[in-house]
Design an enzyme around this catalytic site. Structure first.
Site, short mmCIF file in Angstrom:
data_model
loop_
_atom_site.label_atom_id
_atom_site.label_comp_id
_atom_site.label_asym_id
_atom_site.label_seq_id
_atom_site.Cartn_x
_atom_site.Cartn_y
_atom_site.Cartn_z
N HIS A 57 0.88 -1.17 0.00
CA HIS A 57 0.00 0.00 0.00
C HIS A 57 0.92 1.21 0.00
O HIS A 57 2.02 1.17 0.54
CB HIS A 57 -0.88 0.01 1.25
N CYS A 132 -3.83 2.20 -5.08
CA CYS A 132 -3.01 3.25 -4.46
C CYS A 132 -1.64 3.39 -5.12
O CYS A 132 -0.97 4.40 -4.92
CB CYS A 132 -2.85 2.97 -2.97
#
Length: 134
Positions: A57, A132
């Site tokens: 992430h 992301c």
């Protein structure tokens, strides 16, 4: 990066656990440091990372605020998340990089992120193509 006509001013902060830097140039706007943060999504990254693999992430910090993108099941809900830096949704921080500088003020960044909310809906998130890291 600051060049010879700039003065770089950095302040260390125990609360932030890194330095916050501003780059100033005579007769110009200040420039603010931008930090991408990368987090491990899985404990498997402990060994997979060294093989060039893993699930990650990421978020981008500017003006002591971190922005990232994630999924939402609510229709018309933005997928843009705003949080304190390095909080990373409770994930393990893998790395922080110094990307460079922006001359955008905190207000300019807030306006930009706000203007992007309708384009980055949480329902548009896709684990491989719209996430992301893309």
């Amino acid at each position: 990066d600051c060049n010879s006509s700039h003065t770089r001013v950095c302040q260390s902060s125990l609360a932030l656990s890194h330095r916050v830097c501003v780059c100033w140039c005579f007769m110009s706007r200040p420039r603010y440091a931008v930090f991408p943060h990368v987090y491990d999504l899985s404990p498997v990254n402990e060994w997979a990372f060294w093989a060039g693999l893993g699930a990650f992430h990421s978020g981008v910090e500017v003006h002591n605020t971190e922005y990232s993108f994630g999924a939402s099941s609510e229709a018309d809900a933005s997928g843009i998340m705003v949080m304190p830096p390095k909080e990373g949704l409770g994930l393990t921080l893998r790395a922080t990089l110094e990307l460079g500088f922006t001359d955008k003020s905190e207000r300019d960044v807030d306006r930009l992120v706000y203007s992007m909310q309708k384009s980055y809906l949480g329902t548009s998130y896709h684990i491989l193509t719209i996430n992301c890291n893309h």
